[in-house]
Design an enzyme around this catalytic site. Structure first.
Site, PDB file in Angstrom:
ATOM      1  N   ASN A  23     -45.705 -15.823  15.224  1.00  0.00           N
ATOM      2  CA  ASN A  23     -45.351 -16.446  14.213  1.00  0.00           C
ATOM      3  C   ASN A  23     -44.455 -15.649  13.348  1.00  0.00           C
ATOM      4  O   ASN A  23     -43.633 -16.813  12.397  1.00  0.00           O
ATOM      5  CB  ASN A  23     -46.749 -16.239  13.375  1.00  0.00           C
ATOM      6  N   SER A  70     -40.585 -25.008  15.034  1.00  0.00           N
ATOM      7  CA  SER A  70     -40.058 -25.761  14.071  1.00  0.00           C
ATOM      8  C   SER A  70     -39.755 -27.085  14.611  1.00  0.00           C
ATOM      9  O   SER A  70     -39.282 -27.334  15.743  1.00  0.00           O
ATOM     10  CB  SER A  70     -39.224 -25.095  13.179  1.00  0.00           C
ATOM     11  N   TYR A 124     -30.934 -20.791  11.953  1.00  0.00           N
ATOM     12  CA  TYR A 124     -32.506 -21.199  12.116  1.00  0.00           C
ATOM     13  C   TYR A 124     -32.628 -22.116  13.240  1.00  0.00           C
ATOM     14  O   TYR A 124     -33.656 -22.034  14.037  1.00  0.00           O
ATOM     15  CB  TYR A 124     -32.777 -21.794  10.705  1.00  0.00           C
ATOM     16  N   VAL A 174     -44.168 -27.179   5.935  1.00  0.00           N
ATOM     17  CA  VAL A 174     -45.555 -26.761   5.449  1.00  0.00           C
ATOM     18  C   VAL A 174     -45.578 -26.023   4.216  1.00  0.00           C
ATOM     19  O   VAL A 174     -44.535 -25.345   3.788  1.00  0.00           O
ATOM     20  CB  VAL A 174     -46.169 -25.964   6.579  1.00  0.00           C
ATOM     21  N   ASP A 175     -46.507 -26.453   3.180  1.00  0.00           N
ATOM     22  CA  ASP A 175     -46.886 -25.937   2.078  1.00  0.00           C
ATOM     23  C   ASP A 175     -47.137 -24.137   2.129  1.00  0.00           C
ATOM     24  O   ASP A 175     -48.121 -23.980   2.162  1.00  0.00           O
ATOM     25  CB  ASP A 175     -47.889 -26.572   1.204  1.00  0.00           C
ATOM     26  N   THR A 176     -45.992 -23.387   2.396  1.00  0.00           N
ATOM     27  CA  THR A 176     -46.100 -22.144   2.422  1.00  0.00           C
ATOM     28  C   THR A 176     -45.081 -21.370   1.563  1.00  0.00           C
ATOM     29  O   THR A 176     -43.995 -22.100   0.923  1.00  0.00           O
ATOM     30  CB  THR A 176     -45.994 -21.529   3.722  1.00  0.00           C
TER      31      THR A 176
END
Length: 277
Positions: A107, A156, A173, A206-208
């Site tokens: 991850n 992703s 990325y 994603v809310d990170t």
């Protein structure tokens, strides 16, 4: 009921990188709730090209406590996925404690999307080479056990579509996340004879802390040419942003026996983002 003794992953051990916070923490807590013991690793430090703060040792300790709160056991270690020897040592610490390895979640990742040339090298090293190192240090133990297992590489939506800006960090990325798909597909073939399944999961926003910070939000605004754009731009249903739990639910299913015949799959968990490309 104690989930560590009654869950669908009871008796299994999961090795998770980038576990200090965000999606990594969500995977650790969800798999622990399903019964797995956890080897949680994270850099717990900063990388110069990354403009937002990365996870800390205190963050990793919080993850460890949340895992223990489920009734599972945890070994937490600092480790840099770019350094194969460091990663191997962290895994070995977990193996000495638990004696086995069944699940691997690669991850660890960064998003230096506006970092220029240094961003290219750093994001390839962490997001792609780091995933390769994670699988490689795990393979000998999993093969020797002869009990099969499950490996999930966290990709992703940017690994399934050509998205990005002209900045070298942004290009890197997208290239790294596309590379994760290639790693997954080849490892799925190489490890099938050992009954080790390999898949990848591809979220949209994603809310990170990696996504929900001023630097990434500015990159997103530049990408779509709309200052103040919502994080969910491009999702098919009216969903602004996914939660880490949403991705953890998919990962928990993939590593469970319910998905025992699923391997070599690049699974979007993206609210239809890829469909809308």
């Amino acid at each position: 009921m104690n989930p560590s003794t009654h869950g669908p992953l009871h008796g299994r051990v999961a090795f998770i990188t980038g576990a200090a916070r965000g999606q990594g923490r969500a995977y650790a807590v969800r798999l622990a709730a399903d019964g797995a013991n956890v080897i949680a690793v994270d850099l717990c430090g900063q990388i110069a090209s990354v403009p937002y703060p990365l996870g800390t040792w205190e963050d990793l300790q919080t993850t460890a406590q949340l895992v223990e709160d489920t009734g599972a056991r945890v070994v937490a270690r600092r480790s840099d996925v770019r350094d194969r020897a460091s990663l191997s040592a962290a895994l070995q610490a977990g193996l000495e404690e638990f004696g086995r390895l069944d699940i691997v979640i690669a991850n660890a990742g960064i998003a230096p999307l506006q970092a220029g040339g240094d961003g290219w090298y750093d994001v390839i090293d962490v997001n792609l080479t780091g995933a390769y190192h994670t699988v490689e240090v795990a393979i000998p133990t999993m093969v020797e056990q002869g009990a099969g297992g499950s490996i999930v590489l966290i990709g992703s939506a940017a690994g399934l579509a050509g998205i990005g800006t002209a900045d070298a960090g942004s290009i890197g990325y997208t290239a790294a996340k596309h590379g994760v798909v290639g790693l997954m597909r080849l490892y799925a073939k190489l490890l099938a004879q050992h009954n080790i399944r390999v898949n990848s999961v591809h979220p949209s926003g994603v809310d990170t802390p990696m996504f929900n910070n001023p630097f990434t939000q500015q990159w997103l605004a530049d990408l779509v040419g709309e200052p103040g754009s919502t994080p969910g731009i491009g999702n098919a249903p009216p969903v602004q942003i996914l939660q880490a739990k949403d991705i953890a639910d998919a990962v928990a299913w993939l590593v469970s026996d319910q998905a025992r015949f699923i391997t070599g799959v690049a699974l979007p968990v993206d609210a239809g983002w890829v469909t809308n490309r």
